[in-house]
Motif scaffolding. Structure first.
Motif, short mmCIF file in Angstrom:
data_model
loop_
_atom_site.label_atom_id
_atom_site.label_comp_id
_atom_site.label_asym_id
_atom_site.label_seq_id
_atom_site.Cartn_x
_atom_site.Cartn_y
_atom_site.Cartn_z
N ASP A 113 14.25 37.27 -6.32
CA ASP A 113 15.09 38.44 -6.28
C ASP A 113 16.60 38.55 -7.46
O ASP A 113 16.47 39.46 -7.74
CB ASP A 113 15.68 39.13 -5.02
CG ASP A 113 14.49 39.06 -4.26
OD1 ASP A 113 13.33 38.83 -4.56
OD2 ASP A 113 14.79 39.47 -3.35
N CYS A 114 17.01 37.28 -7.17
CA CYS A 114 18.20 36.77 -8.58
C CYS A 114 17.89 37.13 -10.08
O CYS A 114 16.59 36.75 -10.56
CB CYS A 114 18.79 35.38 -8.66
SG CYS A 114 19.09 34.90 -6.98
N GLY A 115 18.78 38.49 -10.49
CA GLY A 115 17.70 38.71 -11.43
C GLY A 115 16.93 39.50 -11.75
O GLY A 115 16.28 40.21 -13.50
N ASN A 116 16.08 39.74 -11.36
CA ASN A 116 15.89 41.06 -11.01
C ASN A 116 16.82 42.86 -10.28
O ASN A 116 17.42 41.95 -9.30
CB ASN A 116 14.42 41.24 -10.29
CG ASN A 116 13.15 39.93 -10.99
OD1 ASN A 116 13.10 40.77 -11.99
ND2 ASN A 116 13.32 39.01 -10.60
N PRO A 117 15.72 44.19 -10.72
CA PRO A 117 16.75 44.59 -9.25
C PRO A 117 16.35 44.57 -7.97
O PRO A 117 16.00 46.20 -7.29
CB PRO A 117 16.51 45.85 -10.40
CG PRO A 117 14.72 45.50 -11.05
CD PRO A 117 15.03 44.41 -10.76
N ARG A 118 16.53 43.70 -7.39
CA ARG A 118 16.28 44.11 -5.84
C ARG A 118 17.51 43.33 -5.05
O ARG A 118 17.53 41.53 -5.94
CB ARG A 118 15.06 44.02 -5.39
CG ARG A 118 14.09 42.09 -6.00
CD ARG A 118 12.79 42.17 -5.88
NE ARG A 118 12.21 40.64 -6.53
CZ ARG A 118 11.66 40.96 -7.49
NH1 ARG A 118 11.33 41.14 -7.79
NH2 ARG A 118 10.85 39.50 -7.31
N TYR A 119 17.10 42.84 -4.09
CA TYR A 119 18.26 41.97 -2.64
C TYR A 119 17.60 42.51 -1.72
O TYR A 119 17.30 43.69 -1.23
CB TYR A 119 19.18 41.80 -3.06
CG TYR A 119 19.82 43.79 -2.48
CD1 TYR A 119 20.25 44.41 -3.80
CD2 TYR A 119 21.14 43.27 -2.03
CE1 TYR A 119 20.78 45.42 -3.21
CE2 TYR A 119 22.03 43.90 -1.95
CZ TYR A 119 21.43 45.72 -2.73
OH TYR A 119 22.44 46.57 -2.16
#
Length: 313
Positions: free
Chosen positions: A85-91
């Motif tokens: 998720d880190c570095g992507n538009p999600r968490y």
């Protein structure tokens, strides 16, 4: 004392063949502890390593519970991320049922039941929606989820023009928490005429704030026309879809649909485009009485309560 308590919880878990819920007794803490709270046997945290992401909440500490002494508490804060998720538009803050613990199979009738409480999730619009997912079922190996319980913006959805064979919900004319057949939508490019896979409205998030919502889902995860998906909300049938649920490509990755629950912010770029660097809201929800079984009477929180079956603690 914590280790003996955890061993007792693991023993209790294996006494039930079908029911899977809040297992493993862990003290409820809202302080800045560095300890990572772990779910009970049969589940594992998924990309959710912050200590506040997951914990048990206890009725004796005035926490909300649907029944029994404890519930599952999920908290997602701006900046939380883990793994891919880190570095992507999600968490996210999620726990998942690994394949080895999963009783589901493609083509097999199966029932899920649980209670959900919104303690801190606002409504969104199309422009700032965080695409929050509160439960997902799908094949392993990175396959697109077959079924998602997702919150849309209050102005989203092509419900009027959607074909009746696809949009198979009840007559409710509002509700931002919906069922999406994400795998079918992506595999067959369903588009607007099939409402991008949003097949059923379930309920309105803000109308049920701080109130327990009982949910029951029955499906067979079929890849053919014999597939079905029904969802009840507080005893009312809100989804009655018939048709394929799993795509052929996803079926190549396995035949045992896994399950995750919690809070998954699946796409944050709408928020960023609308609000820039403004922090995202802190989100808190509770789950209780989660069960998997072979009949509705085994999993429906209300039916279990009416039959004096024990709470799932």
């Amino acid at each position: 004392m914590r280790r003996p308590m955890q061993r007792m919880a693991r023993i209790a878990f294996f006494l039930s063949a079908f029911l899977t819920g809040c297992t493993g007794a862990i003290p409820n803490s809202t302080s800045g502890s560095n300890e990572v709270f772990t779910p009970g046997d049969g589940y594992e945290r998924f990309y959710s390593s912050a200590d506040h992401n997951f914990r048990y909440a206890f009725a004796e500490h005035q926490a909300p519970t649907r029944r029994g002494s404890r519930s599952e508490r999920f908290e997602l804060r701006d900046g939380d991320c883990g793994g891919g998720d880190c570095g992507n538009p999600r968490y996210r803050t999620e726990i998942q049922m690994p394949t080895k613990s999963n009783p589901a199979n493609v083509g097999k009738d199966i029932w899920y039941g649980w209670s959900f409480l919104n303690s801190g999730v606002p409504s969104f619009t199309r422009e700032n929606s965080l695409r929050l997912v509160f439960g997902q079922w799908g094949m392993p190996g990175g396959a697109t989820p077959s079924i998602r319980l997702i919150q849309l913006g209050t102005d989203e959805g092509n419900w009027t023009a959607c074909q009746n064979t696809t949009c198979a919900g009840s007559a409710i004319n509002h509700g931002d928490v919906v069922i999406q057949l994400a795998d079918m939508n992506r595999a067959f490019d369903w588009g607007k005429h099939k409402n991008e896979g949003y097949v059923c409205r379930l309920f309105e998030m803000q109308e049920h704030k701080d109130r327990w919502v009982d949910l029951v889902m029955n499906t067979n995860f079929s890849d053919g026309e014999d597939g079905y998906l029904q969802v009840w909300v507080n005893g009312d049938l809100r989804c009655n879809y018939n048709g394929p649920i799993v795509s052929p490509n996803s079926l190549l990755k396995g035949a045992k649909p896994g399950h995750r629950r919690g809070i998954f912010s699946s796409y944050t770029e709408r928020w960023t485009k609308t609000h820039g660097a403004k922090p995202k809201p802190t989100l808190v929800v509770y789950y209780d009485e989660f069960a998997v079984g072979s009949s509705r009477s085994q999993v429906d929180p209300l039916l279990r309560e009416q039959s004096n079956k024990p709470a799932i603690d």
